[in-house]
Design a protein around this motif. Structure first.
Motif, mmCIF file in Angstrom:
data_model
loop_
_atom_site.group_PDB
_atom_site.id
_atom_site.type_symbol
_atom_site.label_atom_id
_atom_site.label_comp_id
_atom_site.label_asym_id
_atom_site.label_seq_id
_atom_site.Cartn_x
_atom_site.Cartn_y
_atom_site.Cartn_z
ATOM 1 N N UNK A 204 -87.921 57.982 53.946
ATOM 2 C CA UNK A 204 -87.341 58.944 53.012
ATOM 3 C C UNK A 204 -86.316 58.231 52.133
ATOM 4 N N UNK A 205 -86.299 58.580 50.869
ATOM 5 C CA UNK A 205 -85.270 58.086 49.956
ATOM 6 C C UNK A 205 -84.283 59.226 49.726
ATOM 7 N N UNK A 206 -83.061 59.035 50.215
ATOM 8 C CA UNK A 206 -82.044 60.070 50.113
ATOM 9 C C UNK A 206 -81.261 59.923 48.813
ATOM 10 N N UNK A 207 -81.077 61.019 48.110
ATOM 11 C CA UNK A 207 -80.310 61.006 46.867
ATOM 12 C C UNK A 207 -78.830 61.191 47.122
ATOM 13 N N UNK A 208 -78.280 60.396 48.028
ATOM 14 C CA UNK A 208 -76.858 60.486 48.349
ATOM 15 C C UNK A 208 -76.375 59.126 48.826
ATOM 16 N N UNK A 209 -75.100 58.862 48.651
ATOM 17 C CA UNK A 209 -74.511 57.634 49.186
ATOM 18 C C UNK A 209 -73.660 57.942 50.418
ATOM 19 N N UNK A 210 -73.675 59.214 50.858
ATOM 20 C CA UNK A 210 -72.936 59.628 52.044
ATOM 21 C C UNK A 210 -73.874 60.389 52.988
ATOM 22 N N UNK A 211 -74.705 59.672 53.739
ATOM 23 C CA UNK A 211 -75.700 60.334 54.590
ATOM 24 C C UNK A 211 -75.168 60.709 55.976
ATOM 25 N N UNK A 212 -73.903 60.439 56.260
ATOM 26 C CA UNK A 212 -73.395 60.617 57.624
ATOM 27 C C UNK A 212 -73.609 62.024 58.192
ATOM 28 N N UNK A 213 -73.373 63.102 57.440
ATOM 29 C CA UNK A 213 -73.627 64.435 58.018
ATOM 30 C C UNK A 213 -75.059 64.590 58.515
ATOM 31 N N UNK A 214 -76.017 64.067 57.745
ATOM 32 C CA UNK A 214 -77.419 64.162 58.158
ATOM 33 C C UNK A 214 -77.684 63.279 59.373
ATOM 34 N N UNK A 215 -77.137 62.079 59.378
ATOM 35 C CA UNK A 215 -77.359 61.167 60.498
ATOM 36 C C UNK A 215 -76.792 61.738 61.801
ATOM 37 N N UNK A 216 -75.639 62.392 61.693
ATOM 38 C CA UNK A 216 -75.027 63.004 62.879
ATOM 39 C C UNK A 216 -75.934 64.086 63.448
ATOM 40 N N UNK A 217 -76.503 64.926 62.575
ATOM 41 C CA UNK A 217 -77.395 66.002 63.030
ATOM 42 C C UNK A 217 -78.680 65.428 63.640
ATOM 43 N N UNK A 218 -79.197 64.354 63.042
ATOM 44 C CA UNK A 218 -80.401 63.725 63.591
ATOM 45 C C UNK A 218 -80.129 63.205 65.000
ATOM 46 N N UNK A 219 -78.987 62.582 65.182
ATOM 47 C CA UNK A 219 -78.623 62.054 66.501
ATOM 48 C C UNK A 219 -78.468 63.182 67.514
ATOM 49 N N UNK A 220 -77.848 64.269 67.097
ATOM 50 C CA UNK A 220 -77.656 65.410 67.992
ATOM 51 C C UNK A 220 -78.995 65.990 68.461
#
Length: 235
Positions: A204-220
């Motif tokens: 996936x190509x994310x249109x953001x330079x701050x992906x941390x909120x998404x990464x945290x949810x993926x880890x959860x």
């Protein structure tokens, strides 16, 4: 995606009667690996308007000239290789595509035939004869550029790889749902099958330079992902 969307249209060409010296100068000047060989023909369009078209006669490769120069030096030919004509070395380029052909089919031809480019032609009636008119050239570089654009490589953002265990698409679906929930724009999604036909990763190509909120949810949620590092995820 079709060939018309990705082909090169600003072409530098040679004619069959041009000298190899002229072709060699073009290769050196532009750094090309091949040159389309064309012949100009004149025809009348509707309304009596005269126009000039370029028929596709073949292709000339830089290595052809290198070989001609080497043979000329070794065999001490009376006629310098620079005076020879393009028609003596050019290839017929029998494999061609039309602008409406699919990029996937064209790419397959390039790979399977070991070609570096494909002439793109349209067939027109010229002087009571159907002729192949050169309208573009499709190269491997064009395909790589198209792939990069489709993946959003030229847009600001980040790449995220999501694991699809045994071809399971649920992690991808859940990732897209989370991205929508967090208002993270997805520029592109790519999932290429392995040799056995199964999918193991979605890019996936994310249109953001701050992906941390998404990464945290993926880890959860225990979704394995790779973000500039080997696949990670909660255990």
């Amino acid at each position: 995606m079709i060939v018309r969307d990705v082909m090169s249209t600003k072409l530098t060409t040679v004619e069959p009667d041009d000298t190899l010296a002229h072709a060699a100068n073009l290769f050196r000047q532009y750094g090309f690996h091949n040159l389309p060989v064309t012949r100009r023909v004149h025809t009348s369009l509707e309304g009596g308007v005269r126009t000039t078209l370029s028929t596709c006669e073949g292709l000339l490769y830089a290595q052809d000239i290198d070989l001609a120069a080497a043979v000329s030096q070794r065999e001490d030919e009376r006629r310098p290789w620079q005076e020879r004509r393009v028609v003596e070395l050019m290839h017929s380029a029998a494999i061609r595509v039309t602008p409406a052909a699919s990029v996937a089919a064209a790419a397959q031809m390039l790979v399977e035939r070991g070609l570096s480019c494909l002439p793109v032609v349209e067939y027109k009636q010229v002087e009571n004869e159907v002729r192949s008119i050169l309208v573009g050239l499709l190269t491997r570089s064009d395909l790589l550029l198209a792939l990069s654009r489709s993946m959003g490589a030229f847009e600001p953002g980040m790449q995220l790889d999501v694991a699809l265990p045994h071809g399971n698409m649920v992690p991808l679906a859940r990732t897209l749902a989370l991205a929508s929930e967090l208002r993270v724009h997805i520029r592109s999604v790519q999932a290429a099958p392995l040799s056995d036909g199964t999918l193991d990763t979605a890019t996936l190509r994310l249109g953001t330079i701050n992906p941390m909120p998404l990464l945290i949810r993926l880890k959860e949620e225990g979704i394995q992902y790779s973000f500039g590092s080997p696949l990670a995820g909660s255990k």
